[in-house]
Enzyme design. Structure first.
Site, PDB file in Angstrom:
ATOM      1  N   LYS A   1     -10.330  49.710 -59.982  1.00  0.00           N
ATOM      2  CA  LYS A   1      -9.460  50.188 -59.307  1.00  0.00           C
ATOM      3  C   LYS A   1      -8.593  50.527 -59.171  1.00  0.00           C
ATOM      4  O   LYS A   1      -7.981  51.875 -58.458  1.00  0.00           O
ATOM      5  CB  LYS A   1      -8.563  48.397 -58.759  1.00  0.00           C
ATOM      6  CG  LYS A   1      -9.096  46.924 -58.731  1.00  0.00           C
ATOM      7  CD  LYS A   1      -8.476  46.265 -58.905  1.00  0.00           C
ATOM      8  CE  LYS A   1      -8.044  45.593 -60.168  1.00  0.00           C
ATOM      9  NZ  LYS A   1      -8.195  45.539 -61.246  1.00  0.00           N
TER      10      LYS A   1
ATOM     11  N   ARG B   1      -3.487  37.708 -57.879  1.00  0.00           N
ATOM     12  CA  ARG B   1      -4.322  37.706 -58.688  1.00  0.00           C
ATOM     13  C   ARG B   1      -4.667  35.964 -58.825  1.00  0.00           C
ATOM     14  O   ARG B   1      -5.084  35.153 -59.651  1.00  0.00           O
ATOM     15  CB  ARG B   1      -3.386  37.987 -59.605  1.00  0.00           C
ATOM     16  CG  ARG B   1      -3.898  39.151 -60.235  1.00  0.00           C
ATOM     17  CD  ARG B   1      -3.052  39.492 -61.412  1.00  0.00           C
ATOM     18  NE  ARG B   1      -3.892  40.516 -62.552  1.00  0.00           N
ATOM     19  CZ  ARG B   1      -4.048  42.045 -62.942  1.00  0.00           C
ATOM     20  NH1 ARG B   1      -3.348  42.398 -61.511  1.00  0.00           N
ATOM     21  NH2 ARG B   1      -4.839  42.454 -63.651  1.00  0.00           N
TER      22      ARG B   1
ATOM     23  N   ARG C   1     -10.376  52.809 -73.999  1.00  0.00           N
ATOM     24  CA  ARG C   1      -9.129  53.645 -72.174  1.00  0.00           C
ATOM     25  C   ARG C   1      -7.915  53.657 -73.423  1.00  0.00           C
ATOM     26  O   ARG C   1      -7.498  53.394 -74.309  1.00  0.00           O
ATOM     27  CB  ARG C   1      -8.883  52.607 -71.277  1.00  0.00           C
ATOM     28  CG  ARG C   1      -8.041  53.196 -70.685  1.00  0.00           C
ATOM     29  CD  ARG C   1      -7.406  51.691 -69.569  1.00  0.00           C
ATOM     30  NE  ARG C   1      -6.284  51.309 -69.647  1.00  0.00           N
ATOM     31  CZ  ARG C   1      -6.630  49.588 -69.037  1.00  0.00           C
ATOM     32  NH1 ARG C   1      -6.896  50.303 -67.268  1.00  0.00           N
ATOM     33  NH2 ARG C   1      -6.087  49.386 -69.524  1.00  0.00           N
TER      34      ARG C   1
ATOM     35  N   ARG D   1      -2.375  51.140 -75.514  1.00  0.00           N
ATOM     36  CA  ARG D   1      -2.515  49.378 -74.502  1.00  0.00           C
ATOM     37  C   ARG D   1      -2.920  48.164 -75.195  1.00  0.00           C
ATOM     38  O   ARG D   1      -3.475  47.832 -75.880  1.00  0.00           O
ATOM     39  CB  ARG D   1      -2.658  49.944 -72.671  1.00  0.00           C
ATOM     40  CG  ARG D   1      -1.487  49.903 -71.545  1.00  0.00           C
ATOM     41  CD  ARG D   1      -1.780  49.521 -70.378  1.00  0.00           C
ATOM     42  NE  ARG D   1      -2.851  49.046 -69.980  1.00  0.00           N
ATOM     43  CZ  ARG D   1      -3.394  48.141 -68.850  1.00  0.00           C
ATOM     44  NH1 ARG D   1      -3.384  49.177 -68.017  1.00  0.00           N
ATOM     45  NH2 ARG D   1      -2.989  46.351 -68.904  1.00  0.00           N
TER      46      ARG D   1
ATOM     47  N   ARG E   1      -7.761  38.466 -71.005  1.00  0.00           N
ATOM     48  CA  ARG E   1      -7.723  39.258 -69.294  1.00  0.00           C
ATOM     49  C   ARG E   1      -9.279  38.290 -68.571  1.00  0.00           C
ATOM     50  O   ARG E   1      -8.814  38.180 -67.402  1.00  0.00           O
ATOM     51  CB  ARG E   1      -7.147  40.729 -69.285  1.00  0.00           C
ATOM     52  CG  ARG E   1      -6.009  40.969 -70.045  1.00  0.00           C
ATOM     53  CD  ARG E   1      -6.210  42.182 -70.498  1.00  0.00           C
ATOM     54  NE  ARG E   1      -5.601  43.056 -69.555  1.00  0.00           N
ATOM     55  CZ  ARG E   1      -5.849  43.965 -69.669  1.00  0.00           C
ATOM     56  NH1 ARG E   1      -6.304  44.836 -70.327  1.00  0.00           N
ATOM     57  NH2 ARG E   1      -5.990  45.539 -68.051  1.00  0.00           N
TER      58      ARG E   1
HETATM   59  P1  AMP Z   1      -2.758  45.131 -65.216  1.00  0.00           P
HETATM   60  O1  AMP Z   1      -2.592  46.626 -64.912  1.00  0.00           O
HETATM   61  O2  AMP Z   1      -3.349  45.188 -63.449  1.00  0.00           O
HETATM   62  O3  AMP Z   1      -3.985  44.696 -65.544  1.00  0.00           O
HETATM   63  O4  AMP Z   1      -2.224  44.471 -65.025  1.00  0.00           O
HETATM   64  C1  AMP Z   1      -1.447  44.372 -66.298  1.00  0.00           C
HETATM   65  C2  AMP Z   1      -1.432  42.949 -66.801  1.00  0.00           C
HETATM   66  O5  AMP Z   1       0.079  42.951 -65.926  1.00  0.00           O
HETATM   67  C3  AMP Z   1      -1.790  41.316 -66.695  1.00  0.00           C
HETATM   68  O6  AMP Z   1      -2.809  41.169 -67.437  1.00  0.00           O
HETATM   69  C4  AMP Z   1      -0.653  40.871 -65.814  1.00  0.00           C
HETATM   70  O7  AMP Z   1       0.123  39.923 -67.136  1.00  0.00           O
HETATM   71  C5  AMP Z   1       0.551  41.470 -65.260  1.00  0.00           C
HETATM   72  N1  AMP Z   1       0.315  41.470 -64.357  1.00  0.00           N
HETATM   73  C6  AMP Z   1       0.355  42.788 -63.316  1.00  0.00           C
HETATM   74  N2  AMP Z   1      -0.904  41.968 -62.056  1.00  0.00           N
HETATM   75  C7  AMP Z   1      -0.117  40.565 -61.946  1.00  0.00           C
HETATM   76  C8  AMP Z   1       0.463  40.109 -60.690  1.00  0.00           C
HETATM   77  N3  AMP Z   1      -0.386  40.362 -59.556  1.00  0.00           N
HETATM   78  N4  AMP Z   1       0.572  38.593 -61.144  1.00  0.00           N
HETATM   79  C9  AMP Z   1       0.215  38.208 -62.789  1.00  0.00           C
HETATM   80  N5  AMP Z   1       0.464  38.956 -63.632  1.00  0.00           N
HETATM   81  C10 AMP Z   1       0.578  40.507 -63.254  1.00  0.00           C
END
Ligand code: AMP
Length: 212
Positions: free
Chosen positions: A13, A88, A127, A160, A171
């Protein structure tokens, strides 16, 4: 144009959002990036979010709703945006509907990128981010394992914390249990474009652009 990108973590994404953002001249809004920036600046939000994110769990809906409301009300978002990582949960989808109503946005374009969990685990565990330029790379595809192909920096790759295998698995569990049902929420509201995320990056971009 308003675009919502759906899909499991690591499905591509963010990569597509960056490309589309530069082609369409609309901002890429990644809630994960917003939270990581808050953590690096040690803000109140960052302090709250860090422990949750390190475990691969979701930051509470009220906090996320507040963040997205601010970003979408920003003048930079007025000509459109690409949402990456929001909504989400069903609750977040409801919050987004309300914001869209307030902003007069009738219909966003929904895109789901798919890939099998095993492939995602392989991808995410390899990654890395270049500490010097922020470029995201995959160790499997690097010609020189120590050199960033974008800026040439050496030995500057960071992993990360939530890209450790156990956390990736959590996740994915959260994605299947809590985020996938959001697609059902949109079933009768919007058309959904589904794309195979194992296709080459430029193929995925082409399919998205051709669908407009
Ligand atoms: P991402 O970079 O999109 O994989 O997000 C990394 C982490 O940020 C996720 O595993 C969640 O802990 C938090 N996070 C990001 N977006 C959301 C969201 N819309 N709702 C809740 N937690 C989020």
């Amino acid at each position: 144009m308003e675009i919502i990108l759906f899909g499991a973590p690591g499905v591509g994404k963010g990569t597509q959002a960056k490309i589309l953002s530069s082609r369409l001249h609309i901002p890429h809004i990644s809630t994960g990036d917003i939270l990581r920036l808050a953590i690096s600046k040690k803000t109140e939000l960052g302090l709250k979010a860090k422990a949750i994110m390190d475990l691969g769990n979701l930051v509470p809906d009220d906090i996320m709703g507040g963040i997205i409301k601010d970003v979408l009300n920003d003048p930079k978002s007025k000509n459109g945006f690409i949402l990456d990582g929001f909504p989400r949960t069903i609750e977040q989808a409801g919050i987004l509907d309300e914001i869209f109503k307030e902003l007069g946005i009738k219909k966003a374009k929904l895109i789901l990128i798919t890939a099998k969990d095993e492939l995602i685990i392989q991808r995410l565990s390899k990654r890395r981010e270049c500490d010097a330029c922020g470029n995201i790379i995959n160790l499997n595809y690097l010609k020189d394992a120590n050199k960033c192909p974008t800026c040439g920096s050496k030995n500057s790759f960071i992993k990360r914390k939530d890209d450790e295998v156990d956390i990736i698995k959590n996740r994915l569990k959260v994605f299947h249990k809590t985020t996938e049902p959001v697609l059902k929420y949109y079933e009768n509201k919007s058309d959904l474009l589904v794309i195979d995320g194992t296709l080459p990056v430029d193929e995925v971009t082409k399919i998205i652009i051709n669908s407009f």
